[in-house]
Every structure is written in C-alpha cells, then in structure tokens.
Scaffold this motif. Sequence first.
Motif, mmCIF file in Angstrom:
data_model
loop_
_atom_site.group_PDB
_atom_site.id
_atom_site.type_symbol
_atom_site.label_atom_id
_atom_site.label_comp_id
_atom_site.label_asym_id
_atom_site.label_seq_id
_atom_site.Cartn_x
_atom_site.Cartn_y
_atom_site.Cartn_z
ATOM 1 N N ALA A 1 0.823 -1.213 0.000
ATOM 2 C CA ALA A 1 0.000 0.000 0.000
ATOM 3 C C ALA A 1 0.856 1.261 0.000
ATOM 4 O O ALA A 1 0.540 2.248 -0.667
ATOM 5 N N GLU A 2 1.960 1.243 0.768
ATOM 6 C CA GLU A 2 2.778 2.438 0.917
ATOM 7 C C GLU A 2 3.702 2.683 -0.269
ATOM 8 O O GLU A 2 4.029 3.833 -0.581
ATOM 9 N N GLY A 3 4.153 1.609 -0.917
ATOM 10 C CA GLY A 3 5.151 1.743 -1.972
ATOM 11 C C GLY A 3 4.790 2.757 -3.051
ATOM 12 O O GLY A 3 5.539 3.725 -3.289
ATOM 13 N N PRO A 4 3.642 2.595 -3.738
ATOM 14 C CA PRO A 4 3.284 3.543 -4.797
ATOM 15 C C PRO A 4 3.093 4.971 -4.285
ATOM 16 O O PRO A 4 3.414 5.934 -4.985
ATOM 17 N N LEU A 5 2.563 5.113 -3.056
ATOM 18 C CA LEU A 5 2.351 6.454 -2.504
ATOM 19 C C LEU A 5 3.680 7.140 -2.238
ATOM 20 O O LEU A 5 3.861 8.327 -2.539
ATOM 21 N N ASN A 6 4.629 6.397 -1.653
ATOM 22 C CA ASN A 6 5.952 6.976 -1.409
ATOM 23 C C ASN A 6 6.641 7.330 -2.722
ATOM 24 O O ASN A 6 7.295 8.375 -2.833
ATOM 25 N N GLN A 7 6.506 6.460 -3.705
ATOM 26 C CA GLN A 7 7.125 6.721 -5.006
ATOM 27 C C GLN A 7 6.542 7.987 -5.630
ATOM 28 O O GLN A 7 7.272 8.823 -6.190
ATOM 29 N N LEU A 8 5.233 8.142 -5.520
ATOM 30 C CA LEU A 8 4.563 9.327 -6.052
ATOM 31 C C LEU A 8 5.100 10.598 -5.407
ATOM 32 O O LEU A 8 5.402 11.586 -6.084
ATOM 33 N N ALA A 9 5.236 10.572 -4.069
ATOM 34 C CA ALA A 9 5.739 11.748 -3.357
ATOM 35 C C ALA A 9 7.190 12.035 -3.734
ATOM 36 O O ALA A 9 7.568 13.196 -3.964
ATOM 37 N N LEU A 10 8.019 11.014 -3.794
ATOM 38 C CA LEU A 10 9.437 11.202 -4.129
ATOM 39 C C LEU A 10 9.602 11.750 -5.537
ATOM 40 O O LEU A 10 10.512 12.557 -5.787
ATOM 41 N N GLN A 11 8.749 11.342 -6.449
ATOM 42 C CA GLN A 11 8.824 11.852 -7.819
ATOM 43 C C GLN A 11 8.483 13.335 -7.889
ATOM 44 O O GLN A 11 8.861 14.006 -8.846
ATOM 45 N N ARG A 12 7.781 13.836 -6.852
ATOM 46 C CA ARG A 12 7.475 15.266 -6.787
ATOM 47 C C ARG A 12 8.490 16.002 -5.910
ATOM 48 O O ARG A 12 8.247 17.129 -5.481
ATOM 49 N N ASP A 13 9.630 15.358 -5.650
ATOM 50 C CA ASP A 13 10.714 15.949 -4.850
ATOM 51 C C ASP A 13 10.330 16.195 -3.400
ATOM 52 O O ASP A 13 10.855 17.107 -2.753
ATOM 53 N N VAL A 14 9.406 15.394 -2.877
ATOM 54 C CA VAL A 14 9.094 15.439 -1.446
ATOM 55 C C VAL A 14 10.168 14.626 -0.717
ATOM 56 O O VAL A 14 10.440 13.483 -1.072
ATOM 57 N N ARG A 15 10.787 15.214 0.285
ATOM 58 C CA ARG A 15 11.835 14.527 1.034
ATOM 59 C C ARG A 15 11.198 13.575 2.049
ATOM 60 O O ARG A 15 10.328 13.978 2.815
ATOM 61 N N ILE A 16 11.632 12.326 2.038
ATOM 62 C CA ILE A 16 11.086 11.323 2.960
ATOM 63 C C ILE A 16 12.201 10.814 3.863
ATOM 64 O O ILE A 16 13.241 10.351 3.391
#
Length: 323
Positions: free
Chosen positions: A152-167
């Motif tokens: 569940a988290e994988g695609p959401l994290n990938q989406l945020a990282l692609q928008r340059d959101v720092r995780i």
Amino acid sequence: MFDLLGLSAQHEMVYRAMLQRSDLNVAGLAEYLAVSPDQVREALDLLADLALIRLDPHGDHARVVRPQAGLMALLAKVETEVAVRQRQVEATRAAIAAIATAHDDHNQVGESRILEGIDTVRERLAELAHTARTECLSFTTGRGQSPDTIEAEGPLNQLALQRDVRIRNVYQDSFRNDPATLAHARWMASLGAQSRTTPTLPMRLVIVDRETALVPIDPDNPRRGALELHSPGVVAGLVALFEQVWRIATPFGEQIALDEHGLTPQERELLRLLAAGHTDESAARKLAISLRGVQRLMTSLTERLGAASRFQAGVHAGYRGWV
C-alpha cells in the motif's frame, strides 16, 4: 502521432500517402502502401468524417483538404473538448473538497481530527501523499512491515518522491532482521528516501510538511486509529522529537556501531529497560523482538559481565557504567 486527433497509425499512413501521391485511387493507394483495398476504404471513410479529405461521389478518388486547414480545425476541436473537460475536473475537485471538508468538520475536535480504524488512517495517508509539498517524517514501530502495508505504501511513497518530497523514516533495529522491510528500505533509498534505525521508538508517527501530524489513538494498538494534529505548537514539538531521534539513529546500510563498552544500542537499551523495572516481556515489546531474543541478549550480557545471576549482572553493569 495524431492519435489525439482520432487517427490511428494506419489512418495517418493513408493520409500521408495521399498528401504525397494525390494521383492515386483506392487500388493505387493499396498497392503503394502494401495493404488491402478494404483497409484503404475504411481509412478514407474516417478521414472524410474528420473533414481531412473530400470523397469523389462519382469515382474512387479523394481530394485532400489543405493540412493547415483540416488538421488545425481538428486540433482546435480537441482543445475545446480539453478545456471543457478541465472545467469539469475543477468543478469535481471543488465538490470533492467541499465533501471532504464537511466530513473533516464532523470528526474535528479543536485542532485535532479523529481517524477511526486502520483503514481510515491508510486512506488519509494516501490523501497526504498526493498533497505533500516538501517533506514527510515518520516513526515505524514493530518487528517488520506487513506485506500489505509495504504494497500500500510503496506507490504512494514513489509518487511523493517523484514530486521531490523529502522522505525520512526511522525504524526500530529489529527491522534489520526482516528481509521484506530491508528490501523495501533499499528500494526506497534507490528513489531518494532516507531510513535509519534505533532500538526503541516512543510511538508510530507521521509528520507532513511540518503542518500535519498523525499519532496513534492508542500507542499499544495502532489499529484503533489515529489523531490528526494541526496545532503549530504540538506539531513543532513532534518535529523536534523526530529530529532528536534521527540524529542518534543508525542509517540503513551502515553497520550498527558499538559504544566504548562494546555494546550495541539495542543491548544498552535492554539494560536500561531492565534497570527501570521492565520485565522481559515488557522489554521485548519495547524493543519489538521476541521474548527468546531478550533472553538470548541477557544471557550474552551476563556472560560478558562475568556474573553468576541476572541480579549480579545488573550490579556489575552499573559498576562498569553500562547503565
């Protein structure tokens, strides 16, 4: 190239051939393109419907409309449809926002919001992944992430990282023994996320853009749900807590360092927990390891201290400055 205008590759091929060889009839185009006459006729019918050609009602020839006129007219039509669609999207977005606001207000308590149940929490995390602008900080407790959580988290994290959101995420040291979590952390690192581990964490925690924080309603049972907090003072305090833990945590991919006494952070934390009066069971829950794991660690520490009993081990550990 012109699929946006309603032309398939074959339709475009016939159209381009007609631009180059206006003298060819249906049979000539079929031979020129090495396709069947029926395929040419089907393409001509569509091109005529799109006003790109004009069919000869008394023969099997067709005249091509000037591309600047025919293609640009089609493009203008598509642009109008896109503009209408965009207005519909914006209207729908506004309606969704209104419904979401009404729903949030219903569950709002002061500057906090109650998220009942794990499914509601996951839905809210999905929303935040789409709206996060700069940063996401989190504590993840337990022995390892379940497969459904990772999925569940994988695609959401990938989406945020692609928008340059720092995780940045802090796990417990026990996660280093979970292959699925390790693989997930390595995959996240390949996308730009950062992960560290520490022996214990106070609770699960998610902070988005330093404006929104999610903490469990019951730290001992995260499945009950979460509190969503927006109070600047509370969120700032949780950010400070995260940064303090982050500074002393060990980055994934690095060997856990021993202290001056040769202790791992997990061993030192176990001694501290037992000295504070925790039972083996309680210490196991805090460290997110099995009861047998606690007993193995304690046996190793007792032997290294040269003690004959756990009580004596505690005395020796205090004398040597291990706790």
